[in-house]
Design an enzyme around this catalytic site. Structure first.
Site, PDB file in Angstrom:
ATOM      1  N   GLY A 109      38.917  38.684  53.230  1.00 49.61           N
ATOM      2  CA  GLY A 109      39.071  39.013  53.894  1.00 49.61           C
ATOM      3  C   GLY A 109      40.555  39.980  52.974  1.00 49.61           C
ATOM      4  N   GLY A 111      40.195  43.015  52.241  1.00 51.59           N
ATOM      5  CA  GLY A 111      40.942  44.367  52.403  1.00 51.59           C
ATOM      6  C   GLY A 111      39.610  45.475  51.579  1.00 51.59           C
ATOM      7  N   SER A 112      38.630  44.658  51.493  1.00 47.75           N
ATOM      8  CA  SER A 112      37.127  45.723  50.698  1.00 47.75           C
ATOM      9  C   SER A 112      36.993  47.399  51.556  1.00 47.75           C
ATOM     10  CB  SER A 112      35.811  44.880  50.738  1.00 47.75           C
ATOM     11  OG  SER A 112      36.048  44.656  51.716  1.00 47.75           O
ATOM     12  N   SER A 113      36.996  47.010  52.823  1.00 51.01           N
ATOM     13  CA  SER A 113      37.159  48.245  53.250  1.00 51.01           C
ATOM     14  C   SER A 113      37.631  49.509  52.815  1.00 51.01           C
ATOM     15  CB  SER A 113      36.199  48.288  54.889  1.00 51.01           C
ATOM     16  OG  SER A 113      35.850  47.100  55.224  1.00 51.01           O
ATOM     17  N   ALA A 115      39.920  49.589  50.406  1.00 56.28           N
ATOM     18  CA  ALA A 115      40.161  49.767  49.523  1.00 56.28           C
ATOM     19  C   ALA A 115      38.898  51.290  49.093  1.00 56.28           C
ATOM     20  CB  ALA A 115      39.963  48.221  48.434  1.00 56.28           C
ATOM     21  N   ASP A 156      46.716  47.540  55.495  1.00 57.20           N
ATOM     22  CA  ASP A 156      45.865  47.252  54.016  1.00 57.20           C
ATOM     23  C   ASP A 156      45.470  48.545  53.456  1.00 57.20           C
ATOM     24  OD1 ASP A 156      44.306  48.461  56.565  1.00 57.20           O
ATOM     25  OD2 ASP A 156      43.287  46.928  56.592  1.00 57.20           O
TER      26      ASP A 156
END
Ligand code: PMV
Length: 324
Positions: A109, A111-113, A115, A156
């Site tokens: 969680g 925040g890969s999306s 980033a 994010d």
């Protein structure tokens, strides 16, 4: 003009203010030193191509004319919609190949999306020499997130773009850097992958059913964030810890904490943390504890003894940047 570029953006941890920040309140977010790396290439092929092995996307392809339409696998949605939004806004008609590689698991969680979204938009602006301000990168990234998720604050994205620690208000209405040097966090992963959209919708249901009460809770959380910002400026970690504890109580009231997170949080407090709370949407993912250097080992062991996995990372990481 270069046709290929490498770019990276940091993950993030929410320090205080989650959920309330979706409803026009402030939050505090810090970028972490675990990064998403993205390679972008302009091609002469008339298609969008994506490899994102961390989320099981291999050799995904789509004709440019179909981008953003039809079935999009979850792991491809943010990169694909970011490309679609950029191409539509800036009339780009070129083949695009993207490869992503994360230093952190998408389970945490971090925040890969977000980033990935930031890397794609910033990277395409560099490749096409369409110069965008940080705020323009934020706005187009935020549109992308809302297109996919419907709801979200964009906190994010701000961490991925600016890095450091930010005082942030919904949709980027305010984004102010804060110096958190000396703030020592222990981060524990609960072992459960949370779904942000599910948790945001759970709170939305409560907002519909008990609007006045939930608005009041969000007002209290907003006050905690304001006080936390002052505490950070004064480097008053003890008080910041107390504010985190209060924030956790409200998150429990909202029904987004879990028994596992509560156990890890209680263990951290009992072994001497100044304060502890969940970080992010809840329902799983991570908890954070504010701990003096001397107590760090004890707190880490206590969290592990309660089933948590310690994630070694530092906050205040650098925002999006080009790589060699
Ligand atoms: O689950 P995370 O770590 O992406 O955090 C979500 C935080 C929320 O406030 C619940 C949603 C948002 O967009 O701010």
């Amino acid at each position: 003009m270069s046709t290929s570029i490498q770019i990276s953006a940091p993950g993030k941890l929410m320090l205080l203010g989650e959920h309330a920040v979706v409803y026009n309140r402030p939050c505090l977010v810090s970028a972490v030193d675990q990064r998403m790396h993205v390679t972008l290439e302009l091609t002469t092929r008339d298609k969008f191509e994506l490899n994102a092995e961390d989320v099981n996307i291999k050799n995904y392809q789509k004709p440019l004319s179909e981008i953003g339409g039809g079935e999009i696998p979850k792991g491809a949605s943010f990169a694909e919609m970011a490309v679609k939004n950029f191409c539509e806004k800036y009339q780009l008609k070129k083949g695009i190949k993207i490869t992503t590689q994360s230093q952190f698991s998408s389970l945490f969680g971090f925040g890969s999306s977000s980033a990935v979204t930031v890397c794609v938009i910033k990277g395409l602006s560099e490749l096409t020499k369409i110069s965008l301000s940080e705020k323009e990168v934020f706005d187009l990234s935020y549109k992308t997130i809302l297109d996919i998720q419907g709801k979200g604050s964009g906190f994010d994205l701000a961490a991925a773009i600016y890095g450091g620690t930010l005082y942030f208000v919904t949709g980027g209405k305010k984004m102010e850097p804060l110096d958190t040097k000396g703030l020592e966090l222990v981060v524990g992963y609960s072992g459960v992958k949370a779904d942000t959209v599910t948790m945001v919708n759970l709170v939305k249901e409560k907002m519909i059913a008990q609007k006045k009460v939930i608005e009041k809770i969000f007002d209290y959380i907003a006050q905690l964030v304001e006080d936390a910002r002052d505490a950070i400026l004064k480097k008053d970690w003890r008080y910041l810890g107390t504010l985190m504890d209060y924030n956790q109580n409200y998150l429990e009231e909202l029904g987004v904490s879990t028994e596992k997170l509560n156990r890890m949080i209680t263990a951290a407090r009992k072994t001497g943390a100044y304060g502890a709370k969940l970080s992010g949407a809840g329902g799983g993912d991570c908890m954070i504890a504010l701990v003096s250097k001397e107590k760090q080992k004890l707190v880490q062991e206590a969290i592990q003894n309660n089933g948590g996995q310690i994630l070694e990372l530092a906050i205040e990481a650098e925002g999006v940047r080009f790589e060699e």
